[in-house]
Design a protein around this motif. Sequence first.
Motif, short mmCIF file in Angstrom:
data_model
loop_
_atom_site.label_atom_id
_atom_site.label_comp_id
_atom_site.label_asym_id
_atom_site.label_seq_id
_atom_site.Cartn_x
_atom_site.Cartn_y
_atom_site.Cartn_z
N LEU A 46 0.84 -1.19 0.00
CA LEU A 46 0.00 0.00 0.00
C LEU A 46 0.88 1.25 0.00
N PRO A 47 0.41 2.36 -0.59
CA PRO A 47 1.22 3.58 -0.62
C PRO A 47 1.41 4.14 0.79
N PRO A 48 2.48 4.93 1.00
CA PRO A 48 2.77 5.47 2.34
C PRO A 48 1.61 6.21 2.99
N PRO A 49 0.85 7.06 2.28
CA PRO A 49 -0.26 7.74 2.97
C PRO A 49 -1.30 6.77 3.51
N ALA A 50 -1.57 5.69 2.76
CA ALA A 50 -2.54 4.70 3.22
C ALA A 50 -2.03 3.99 4.47
N ASP A 70 -7.30 6.94 11.52
CA ASP A 70 -8.11 8.13 11.27
C ASP A 70 -7.82 8.63 9.86
N VAL A 71 -8.59 9.65 9.46
CA VAL A 71 -8.41 10.24 8.15
C VAL A 71 -7.07 10.96 8.09
N VAL A 72 -6.31 10.72 7.03
CA VAL A 72 -5.03 11.39 6.79
C VAL A 72 -5.18 12.20 5.50
N VAL A 73 -4.90 13.51 5.58
CA VAL A 73 -4.97 14.41 4.43
C VAL A 73 -3.56 14.72 3.97
N CYS A 74 -3.29 14.50 2.70
CA CYS A 74 -1.97 14.76 2.12
C CYS A 74 -2.13 15.83 1.04
N ALA A 75 -1.49 16.99 1.25
CA ALA A 75 -1.64 18.11 0.33
C ALA A 75 -0.69 18.03 -0.86
N ASP A 76 0.43 17.29 -0.73
CA ASP A 76 1.43 17.25 -1.80
C ASP A 76 1.94 15.82 -1.97
N LEU A 77 1.23 15.06 -2.80
CA LEU A 77 1.63 13.67 -3.03
C LEU A 77 2.83 13.56 -3.95
N GLY A 125 5.44 15.34 -3.46
CA GLY A 125 6.57 15.64 -2.59
C GLY A 125 6.76 14.56 -1.55
N GLU A 126 7.07 14.98 -0.34
CA GLU A 126 7.40 14.02 0.72
C GLU A 126 6.18 13.28 1.23
N ASP A 127 4.95 13.77 0.96
CA ASP A 127 3.75 13.07 1.42
C ASP A 127 3.47 11.79 0.63
N GLY A 128 3.91 11.74 -0.62
CA GLY A 128 3.50 10.66 -1.52
C GLY A 128 4.51 9.57 -1.67
N PRO A 129 4.27 8.75 -2.71
CA PRO A 129 3.17 8.87 -3.68
C PRO A 129 1.88 8.25 -3.18
N GLY A 130 0.77 8.49 -3.93
CA GLY A 130 -0.49 7.88 -3.60
C GLY A 130 -0.74 6.64 -4.43
N PHE A 131 -1.98 6.22 -4.52
CA PHE A 131 -2.32 5.07 -5.36
C PHE A 131 -2.07 5.40 -6.83
N ALA A 132 -2.44 6.62 -7.24
CA ALA A 132 -2.20 7.07 -8.61
C ALA A 132 -0.90 7.87 -8.65
N GLY A 133 0.01 7.50 -9.53
CA GLY A 133 1.30 8.15 -9.56
C GLY A 133 1.22 9.63 -9.89
N ARG A 134 0.18 10.05 -10.63
CA ARG A 134 0.07 11.45 -11.02
C ARG A 134 -0.80 12.27 -10.07
N ALA A 135 -1.26 11.68 -8.99
CA ALA A 135 -2.11 12.40 -8.05
C ALA A 135 -1.31 13.48 -7.33
N GLY A 136 -1.96 14.64 -7.11
CA GLY A 136 -1.29 15.73 -6.42
C GLY A 136 -1.64 15.82 -4.95
#
Length: 564
Positions: free
Chosen positions: A269-273, A281-288, A290-301
């Motif tokens: 699973l991606p790091p934010p997940a 709890d809910v985790v909000v990532c403003a910059d996937l 950058g250091e917050d990501g990546p998400g499930f989709a590589g192009r997600a911001g």
Amino acid sequence: MSGGSPPTSRASQLAGETALQVTADAKFLPALMAARWSLLAVSGVLVIRGAEGIRPVDVMSLLVLFAWSVARSAGPLRKDDALPGPLAVIIESALPILAVVATGGPGSPLALTLLTPALYGGFTGGFATAVGVALACGSALVVPAVSDAGPDTIEKTVLLATAVCAVALVGAYTRHISTEAEIRHSTAVEHVRRLSDANRLLQALYDVAQTLPTSLDIDDVLDDAIGRIKSLMRVDHLVVALVDDTSGRWLMVRREGLRLPPELRGHDLPPPALRALSAGDVVVCADLQGEDGPGFAGRAGSGMYAPFFTRGALRGLLAVESRSSSAYGDAEAVTLRGILPALALAVDNALWFDRLITVGADEERRRIARDLHDRIGQSLAYLAFETDRLLELHKGGKDLGDAIEQLREDVRGVISEVRDTLYDLRTDVSETRTFDEVLREFAGRLGQRSEIRVELDVDASGRLPVVQERELWRIAQEAMINAERHARATTLKVVWRCDGRGATLVVSDDGVGMPENSAGRIDSYGILGMRERAAGIGAKLQIESQPGKGTTVRCQLRADPERR
């Protein structure tokens, strides 16, 4: 993470005064322009009608002030115009002061023009600037008066200085009141906006809570949840994953806007997940990116990741992502938190219903096997024995006419039993066939093939969802077949009440009943299947029976009060 920004404090209101300055200055522009030109016109009249005649210095000073007024009237009055704020105040004050000093101080015909910079300073700079401008303008009156300390000069100086100070303070106070009004208006608008957002969120959560748990199909649940989420926030990519309790893998039951394998191991699973699962709890990532990501989709911001739980156990993970950065904030997090409990409950109900369907299918297979054994199997065994007996009679040379005729009737009876059994298995409620239609048809066949008198009491003013009606029909069918085969009853009464919101089914016979304490056994006459079907649709099943007094099966599906 909080659900929104804290209420605006008094300090932050005052800090916002600068942001309101442009609006406040523009609001004062008509009054300032009117005062400027009125005072300039009066000064022009005083220059023309001066006691000493028209003096060149007065005319030159008046023309300079006229040119300055034209220049200042040509553009908007703003703190961020071509002249910096302090410089504009200095020039606005310096020109009238120089003109007054050059034309005679307190006795100058241009003395009234000092009221313009006093008013300007109050409008644009507040009390501090107003006091500074008033002191500067007062000096233009006091300095020339020092050389001429006559009573008339002192009186004029005091009157003009007082008027300048009063005008400056009035301008500053007007600005203060206007700024306070702007702050209060801005605060009220912000509160109304927050109340509107809260109302919209509560309405959305209410709609989610009302719609999600009503479905027992996992696909319907997920489709409805995704539709609700998309209506409340921007979603470019969405993932719903359910955890497999046996293997620990994550099943990607929904993947929208991206490609993922059907299963992922936990560490894939991606790091934010993973952070959301760890935090619970809910985790909000403003910059996937950058250091917050990546998400499930590589192009997600940006994205939000939220685990959901049922009965204290982790059930799944919901992830929404946007191509834009900073697309989600506190408001979206609160919305997602509100959706999760209803989603988790609906998903859990749907999964349990799938398990019940599996169990029900197994029970249905056992019931079919029992039907074939009890009815068709025994009849076929009888035919086999009878065939062997006739064969022995044939070897003995006996007449077989009557025996073969009886065998033919027995074969016809078996064929009829096979036909009835297969017909009963195919009989079911559908979108086009209502419960009462199927009930009447089945009761007619049961009465024809047995000696039982079937009484129907039907009152159906509405229909339930087909899933619920189908399960209630199977309960009714099982109870009627049990009465036919085991009760040795003469009368069977079936009551059906349905208003489209709830239903009551009662099947009672006057047969031999069941032994004491046997009505609750889960293996008695198909009771297991009936109880599972009732539980699967949230109905209450009661079975009452006493030896010699018959059996009553009562199933009630309560109306949902929210649907009234």
